[in-house]
Write a protein that holds these residues in place. Sequence first.
Motif, mmCIF file in Angstrom:
data_model
loop_
_atom_site.group_PDB
_atom_site.id
_atom_site.type_symbol
_atom_site.label_atom_id
_atom_site.label_comp_id
_atom_site.label_asym_id
_atom_site.label_seq_id
_atom_site.Cartn_x
_atom_site.Cartn_y
_atom_site.Cartn_z
ATOM 1 N N PRO A 447 0.744 -1.158 0.075
ATOM 2 C CA PRO A 447 0.005 -0.062 0.130
ATOM 3 C C PRO A 447 0.858 1.377 -0.009
ATOM 4 O O PRO A 447 1.951 1.141 0.486
ATOM 5 N N ILE A 448 0.312 2.273 -0.676
ATOM 6 C CA ILE A 448 1.028 3.649 -0.664
ATOM 7 C C ILE A 448 0.876 4.449 0.453
ATOM 8 O O ILE A 448 -0.447 4.623 0.640
ATOM 9 N N GLN A 449 1.825 4.943 1.052
ATOM 10 C CA GLN A 449 1.637 5.769 2.313
ATOM 11 C C GLN A 449 1.199 7.430 1.713
ATOM 12 O O GLN A 449 2.122 7.764 0.995
ATOM 13 N N THR A 450 0.209 7.893 2.173
ATOM 14 C CA THR A 450 -0.093 9.247 1.893
ATOM 15 C C THR A 450 0.145 10.327 2.987
ATOM 16 O O THR A 450 -0.523 9.808 4.382
ATOM 17 N N TYR A 451 0.682 11.403 2.713
ATOM 18 C CA TYR A 451 0.890 12.362 3.787
ATOM 19 C C TYR A 451 0.497 13.944 3.179
ATOM 20 O O TYR A 451 0.430 13.887 2.001
ATOM 21 N N TRP A 452 -0.213 14.675 3.923
ATOM 22 C CA TRP A 452 -0.589 15.887 3.711
ATOM 23 C C TRP A 452 0.414 16.851 4.536
ATOM 24 O O TRP A 452 0.294 16.951 5.638
ATOM 25 N N VAL A 453 0.967 17.910 3.846
ATOM 26 C CA VAL A 453 1.767 18.779 4.445
ATOM 27 C C VAL A 453 1.425 20.423 3.812
ATOM 28 O O VAL A 453 0.694 20.269 2.706
ATOM 29 N N LYS A 454 1.733 21.141 4.644
ATOM 30 C CA LYS A 454 1.396 22.735 4.386
ATOM 31 C C LYS A 454 2.641 23.190 3.534
ATOM 32 O O LYS A 454 3.781 22.437 3.494
ATOM 33 N N HIS A 455 2.641 24.086 2.831
ATOM 34 C CA HIS A 455 3.767 24.720 2.025
ATOM 35 C C HIS A 455 4.658 24.847 2.705
ATOM 36 O O HIS A 455 6.094 25.148 2.357
ATOM 37 N N GLY A 456 4.632 25.269 3.841
ATOM 38 C CA GLY A 456 5.666 25.827 4.825
ATOM 39 C C GLY A 456 6.627 24.784 5.171
ATOM 40 O O GLY A 456 7.895 25.173 5.883
ATOM 41 N N MET A 457 6.430 23.479 4.926
ATOM 42 C CA MET A 457 7.220 22.387 5.229
ATOM 43 C C MET A 457 8.022 21.900 4.043
ATOM 44 O O MET A 457 8.391 20.801 4.144
ATOM 45 N N MET A 458 8.274 22.716 2.972
ATOM 46 C CA MET A 458 8.955 22.070 1.842
ATOM 47 C C MET A 458 10.441 21.498 2.062
ATOM 48 O O MET A 458 10.729 20.768 1.340
ATOM 49 N N ASP A 459 11.043 22.231 3.141
ATOM 50 C CA ASP A 459 12.438 21.794 3.382
ATOM 51 C C ASP A 459 12.195 20.042 3.718
ATOM 52 O O ASP A 459 13.217 19.480 3.324
ATOM 53 N N ARG A 460 11.203 19.870 4.511
ATOM 54 C CA ARG A 460 11.099 18.312 4.822
ATOM 55 C C ARG A 460 10.703 17.565 3.688
ATOM 56 O O ARG A 460 11.297 16.498 3.592
ATOM 57 N N VAL A 461 9.927 18.120 2.704
ATOM 58 C CA VAL A 461 9.647 17.395 1.447
ATOM 59 C C VAL A 461 10.960 17.194 0.696
ATOM 60 O O VAL A 461 11.164 16.128 0.253
ATOM 61 N N TYR A 462 11.847 18.282 0.529
ATOM 62 C CA TYR A 462 13.008 18.087 -0.128
ATOM 63 C C TYR A 462 14.032 17.162 0.417
ATOM 64 O O TYR A 462 14.703 16.370 -0.297
ATOM 65 N N TYR A 582 5.381 6.602 -1.544
ATOM 66 C CA TYR A 582 4.913 7.392 -0.650
ATOM 67 C C TYR A 582 4.191 8.372 -1.788
ATOM 68 O O TYR A 582 4.788 8.868 -2.793
ATOM 69 N N CYS A 583 3.251 9.231 -1.143
ATOM 70 C CA CYS A 583 2.563 10.318 -1.861
ATOM 71 C C CYS A 583 2.527 11.292 -0.867
ATOM 72 O O CYS A 583 1.885 11.244 0.371
ATOM 73 N N VAL A 584 2.878 12.540 -1.407
ATOM 74 C CA VAL A 584 2.954 13.781 -0.359
ATOM 75 C C VAL A 584 1.986 14.870 -1.086
ATOM 76 O O VAL A 584 2.460 15.236 -2.209
ATOM 77 N N LEU A 585 1.073 15.220 -0.434
ATOM 78 C CA LEU A 585 0.075 16.482 -0.900
ATOM 79 C C LEU A 585 0.384 17.600 -0.414
ATOM 80 O O LEU A 585 0.362 17.565 0.958
ATOM 81 N N VAL A 586 0.948 18.588 -1.135
ATOM 82 C CA VAL A 586 1.210 19.910 -0.626
ATOM 83 C C VAL A 586 -0.015 20.738 -0.847
ATOM 84 O O VAL A 586 -0.069 21.322 -1.986
ATOM 85 N N ALA A 587 -0.440 21.176 0.371
ATOM 86 C CA ALA A 587 -1.785 21.899 0.311
ATOM 87 C C ALA A 587 -2.097 22.978 1.518
ATOM 88 O O ALA A 587 -1.861 22.368 2.737
ATOM 89 N N ASP A 588 -2.500 24.195 1.160
ATOM 90 C CA ASP A 588 -3.056 24.841 2.202
ATOM 91 C C ASP A 588 -4.598 25.213 2.012
ATOM 92 O O ASP A 588 -4.984 26.095 1.650
ATOM 93 N N PRO A 589 -5.271 24.063 1.994
ATOM 94 C CA PRO A 589 -6.797 24.547 1.700
ATOM 95 C C PRO A 589 -7.434 25.448 2.549
ATOM 96 O O PRO A 589 -7.253 25.286 3.861
ATOM 97 N N LYS A 590 -8.313 26.198 1.696
ATOM 98 C CA LYS A 590 -9.007 27.254 2.539
ATOM 99 C C LYS A 590 -10.444 26.984 3.115
ATOM 100 O O LYS A 590 -10.806 27.529 3.878
ATOM 101 N N THR A 591 -10.877 25.930 2.360
ATOM 102 C CA THR A 591 -12.337 25.382 2.780
ATOM 103 C C THR A 591 -12.281 24.409 3.591
ATOM 104 O O THR A 591 -11.354 23.454 3.664
ATOM 105 N N GLU A 592 -13.300 24.111 4.216
ATOM 106 C CA GLU A 592 -13.834 22.837 5.061
ATOM 107 C C GLU A 592 -13.740 21.509 3.850
ATOM 108 O O GLU A 592 -13.215 20.541 4.430
ATOM 109 N N THR A 593 -14.323 21.811 2.852
ATOM 110 C CA THR A 593 -14.506 20.751 1.807
ATOM 111 C C THR A 593 -12.847 20.581 1.512
ATOM 112 O O THR A 593 -12.455 19.053 1.256
ATOM 113 N N GLY A 594 -12.152 21.280 1.164
ATOM 114 C CA GLY A 594 -10.563 21.090 0.799
ATOM 115 C C GLY A 594 -10.004 20.397 1.890
ATOM 116 O O GLY A 594 -9.203 19.271 1.313
#
Length: 687
Positions: A447-462, A582-594
Amino acid sequence: MNHSSVAPESVPARQIKGVSAPKEQELHAFGIYTALDLMNYFPFRYEDYRLRSLAEAKDGEKITIQGILRGLPMVARFGKGKTRLTAKAEADGQLITAVWFNRMFIKDQLQLGREITLTGKWDARRMQITVTDSEFPDKGTAKTGTLQPVYSVGGTITQAWMRKTIRQALEQYGPLLEENLPERLLRKYRLMPRSEAVYHIHHPEDPKDGQGARRRLVYEELFLFQLKLQAYRMLNRRKADGIVHRVDPEVIRQFAASLPFELTDAQKKVVNEILADMRQPFAMNRLLQGDVGAGKTVVAAIALLAAVKAGHQGALMVPTEILAEQHMRSLTRLYEGTGLQTALLTGSVSDKKRRDLLAGLQMGLVDVLIGTHALIQDDVAFRSLGLVVTDEQHRFGVNQRSVLRRKGPSPDVLTMTATPIPRTLAITAFGDMDVSTIKERPKGRIPIQTYWVKHGMMDRVYGFIRREIDAGRQAYVICPLIEESEKLDVQNAIDQFVQLQQAFPDLKVGLLHGRMTASEKDEVMAAFAAADVQVLVATTVVEVGVDVPNATLMIVMDAERFGLSQLHQLRGRVGRGAHASYCVLVADPKTETGKERMAVMQETDDGFEVARRDLELRGPGDFFGTKQSGMPDFKLADMAADFAVLEAAREDAAELAAEDGFWTAEAYAPLRAILAKDPIFQGSQLD
């Protein structure tokens, strides 16, 4: 003119009282050309002008009340030429304040002791109503006590004009609306007659009338849509001009036993469904859906083998060259030792090679032809095409698929998709197809592990990218495709590309975007597949189905801009080899749906569950993306909300189309006339 004999569909809109030539032109923008179009231009909601008492009025809601003016109007001016008009009125024995903004013209009509009807937003604390509409009973009220339809309008066409004109059309032509549903269905569901339903949808006397009208018209819309699909399917079956593929089951068993892996139970079930169809005298039309990596290719390989062993040829059409090459490699590998001859036809095959290939195809020396839409060019001729398989069918238009079908004497058609479609949509969008589903995953898939991170965490993504590359793996970095602005979008990817080159000067970073030519894209993808490029930045969805087993990291920038099913497709590009992915989603959703969508991606990697949640969050129209929805544009029906009606309509339509009487009896003539107007029946014998 004697209206009694004229069908509303043949009366131009300008013949309705009050429609001038300029207004008629404007109506065309709304798709209104005839009296029938006007009557079928349904409201999307209603304004409630029914009288309420203050005792039952809730704070902040819109109400209509009757009162008597008890104070002279006061005017206050503010801003640039803006005015606020207030007057005291007595309603239900209480003194309230009525407020009008920028309605100075009404001031002189506000006379002491005069009765008035007020509609607006109620403020219970202040005992105040902010008036949007007011009427005087002594002038004869028009709206009070009614539910008024609200239409989509624009230009010089106002609500009032549209209401008046539709009412006029209904008066002149409403009684001439013919019933199009058979008596048995009206009785079965206790549906209003059509003329009554059309009248009441525009002018509900009360909500019950409106609901009854909507119920009737929603059923009619879904039933006629399903009838088209079911009748099309029945005509195909009645022709019985398909190819009967007679295949020795032992041949299939031996082939399955020779595979380097065992078929899952789901794959076996689907293979049996397909082979049973291929033995029938009518042309198969089946949709094979399965999650990313569920093993659809091997199922297609077995179906193609069956067609060849029955003495015919097979074709596999895919959307891109790189995918065609990939299928060519895997089929050649699977068919080792069977004696089957495969060939590849894409736009980049040289002229000489193409001529030889086409000659061989016509003579029957090629058993299975794999290619892009190059397969549907005029000079491609088969000796005997028995089965057409299209992969990722929503990438091809219906026309492209039907051209390929016409290259043989009614070949069987198998359509594959890795976009799991909730049953709701499958039975709607593909109502003319039988649906086979592979839900099980092949054994041994990690199974692929998926993580959601905010834009401020790009250092860790790199840091993550560096770790995977150092371990000898590869990574994708996807930037969203924003259709409004291709330029902006390319910039977005180029910026990301430059940043990654700076962050990893020792690595080879590739770039793929929509402005590149097909051969440039193929070159970059080939370099990535060969591991000459370690990190690939791409804007467009990295082509569906591209297989790079060594890629273990998928990073999606601005992930909230993608639909869930699209994110799931992207995630499926990794996890195709033996290593953890692994799948890393970089997002700062503004809405609850997001935020909810990011949570869904972390909770499940089951494509069917993702698709179900996507449908809940976005609705059917957006499910496939607007570009290719192939979804009908219903006026009233909503496929998610009216799903129960859709299923009933589908059963009714299938039952009716299967009856001989439907094609001949007088009672069904109106339905056959509706079908005859549809392009898919042009040239077909409907009775």
